[in-house]
Design a protein around this motif. Structure first.
Motif, PDB file in Angstrom:
ATOM      1  N   LEU A  31     -11.510  -7.053 -71.268  1.00 29.19           N
ATOM      2  CA  LEU A  31     -10.524  -6.702 -70.233  1.00 29.19           C
ATOM      3  C   LEU A  31     -10.952  -7.145 -68.833  1.00 29.19           C
ATOM      4  O   LEU A  31     -10.130  -7.693 -68.085  1.00 29.19           O
ATOM      5  N   LEU A  88     -10.158 -10.824 -68.099  1.00 30.48           N
ATOM      6  CA  LEU A  88      -8.791 -11.249 -67.792  1.00 30.48           C
ATOM      7  C   LEU A  88      -8.564 -11.396 -66.287  1.00 30.48           C
ATOM      8  O   LEU A  88      -7.609 -12.058 -65.864  1.00 30.48           O
ATOM      9  N   GLN A  89      -9.408 -10.744 -65.497  1.00 36.09           N
ATOM     10  CA  GLN A  89      -9.349 -10.817 -64.031  1.00 36.09           C
ATOM     11  C   GLN A  89      -8.006 -10.347 -63.472  1.00 36.09           C
ATOM     12  O   GLN A  89      -7.532 -10.848 -62.462  1.00 36.09           O
ATOM     13  N   ILE A  90      -7.391  -9.398 -64.166  1.00 34.23           N
ATOM     14  CA  ILE A  90      -6.150  -8.818 -63.646  1.00 34.23           C
ATOM     15  C   ILE A  90      -6.386  -7.376 -63.191  1.00 34.23           C
ATOM     16  O   ILE A  90      -5.477  -6.743 -62.666  1.00 34.23           O
ATOM     17  N   PHE A  91      -7.600  -6.886 -63.404  1.00 32.38           N
ATOM     18  CA  PHE A  91      -7.959  -5.547 -62.975  1.00 32.38           C
ATOM     19  C   PHE A  91      -8.996  -5.640 -61.857  1.00 32.38           C
ATOM     20  O   PHE A  91      -9.777  -6.595 -61.803  1.00 32.38           O
ATOM     21  N   ARG A  94     -12.476  -4.797 -59.872  1.00 35.47           N
ATOM     22  CA  ARG A  94     -13.826  -4.629 -60.401  1.00 35.47           C
ATOM     23  C   ARG A  94     -14.131  -3.138 -60.576  1.00 35.47           C
ATOM     24  O   ARG A  94     -14.058  -2.367 -59.618  1.00 35.47           O
TER      25      ARG A  94
END
Length: 290
Positions: A143, A146-149, A151
């Motif tokens: 997850l 994906l670099q959509i959340f 850090r």
């Protein structure tokens, strides 16, 4: 017959048969205590012969049970255990909410809710069959990749993985409790004009939770020890702290220390589970135990 001639409760004397029964119980209790003491002594002698008197016991004791190293490793391991406790607290709340939602979804009636029931069943089948450590890797490393959340700390992803896996188990426990409630309870509530939601909230769920409380407690005990697996993501919990201390001292005593701390953490819940299970058994069987 006047009140003065009536036998008083304090004046009653046990019969000879009752006295024989009491004597027999005392004899059996004494016999049980003696057998318990004897078996404990035999067990202790066997441990002394097959463990302590073995040729390698001195080396094992030095490598795994060194008190001096345990004292030095204790501050770091107990600090890591505090992270485990925090993760456990958040995971327990998340599992209870998500597991109950899944159980409710699987018990929905009517063909219109078939997709929801199918998704809930597929979810429980997937996460009950997948090992927790694999879910930890997929969630902890997949997850964030994906670099959509934003850090987040690895403990956060470990908590999410625990919620995903244990919600599948807990939802089945909740569902078993819901289905154990007799259908007449639901029908009676609906005949009084209660909606499906109010029926579940006020009639079904209170009875269902009471029926499955021992099973829920056992799942919580299992989750208490599985919290230590978040160390595979790099979180410095009790297990990772013990690993660091082991590498520093070239000794496995910190691992034993971490294991004992996890046992102490789980012991109150284990005893509470045993007490509550025995209490429910006594209430339901009402003296029918032999």
């Amino acid at each position: 017959m006047t009140d003065s001639t009536l036998p008083r409760p304090g004046d009653r004397r046990p019969s000879s048969i009752e006295l024989e029964r009491r004597s027999f119980r005392r004899t059996q209790n004494t016999r049980s205590v003696l057998i318990g003491v004897a078996s404990t002594l035999v067990f202790a002698v066997l441990i002394w012969i097959f463990v302590i008197q073995t040729p390698g016991w001195a080396a094992v004791q030095k490598s795994f049970f060194d008190p001096a190293i345990a004292v030095q490793a204790f501050p770091r391991v107990i600090e890591g255990l505090w992270l485990n406790i925090q993760v456990l607290a958040f995971a327990a709340v998340g599992v209870a909410i998500f597991g109950l939602a899944l159980a409710s979804a699987r018990t929905l009636r009517g063909p219109i809710f078939f997709p929801i029931r199918a998704l809930a069943a597929g979810y429980t089948d997937l996460f009950r069959g997948m090992p927790l450590i694999i879910v930890l890797y997929l969630v902890g490393f997949g997850l964030p990749g994906l670099q959509i959340f934003p850090r987040m700390p690895v403990a956060f992803w470990g908590t999410i993985a625990l919620i995903l896996v244990y919600s599948a188990y807990v939802s089945e426990v909740f569902r078993a409790g819901i289905e154990a409630v007799h259908p007449s309870q639901r029908l009676a509530a609906r005949s009084l004009g209660l909606s499906h939601g109010r029926t579940m909230r006020r009639i079904i769920l209170p009875q269902a939770v009471r029926k499955v409380t021992p099973a829920l407690m056992n799942d919580f005990v299992a989750m208490q020890k599985d919290v230590g697996l978040i160390s595979v993501l790099g979180a410095v919990d009790a297990v990772r702290a013990a690993q660091i201390e082991t590498a520093q001292f070239f000794n496995f005593t910190p691992y034993v220390l971490a294991g004992l701390l996890f046992v102490l953490l789980a012991l109150p819940m284990i005893r509470l589970t045993d007490w509550y299970s025995a209490r429910m058994r006594r209430r339901e069987q009402g003296g029918s135990l032999v």
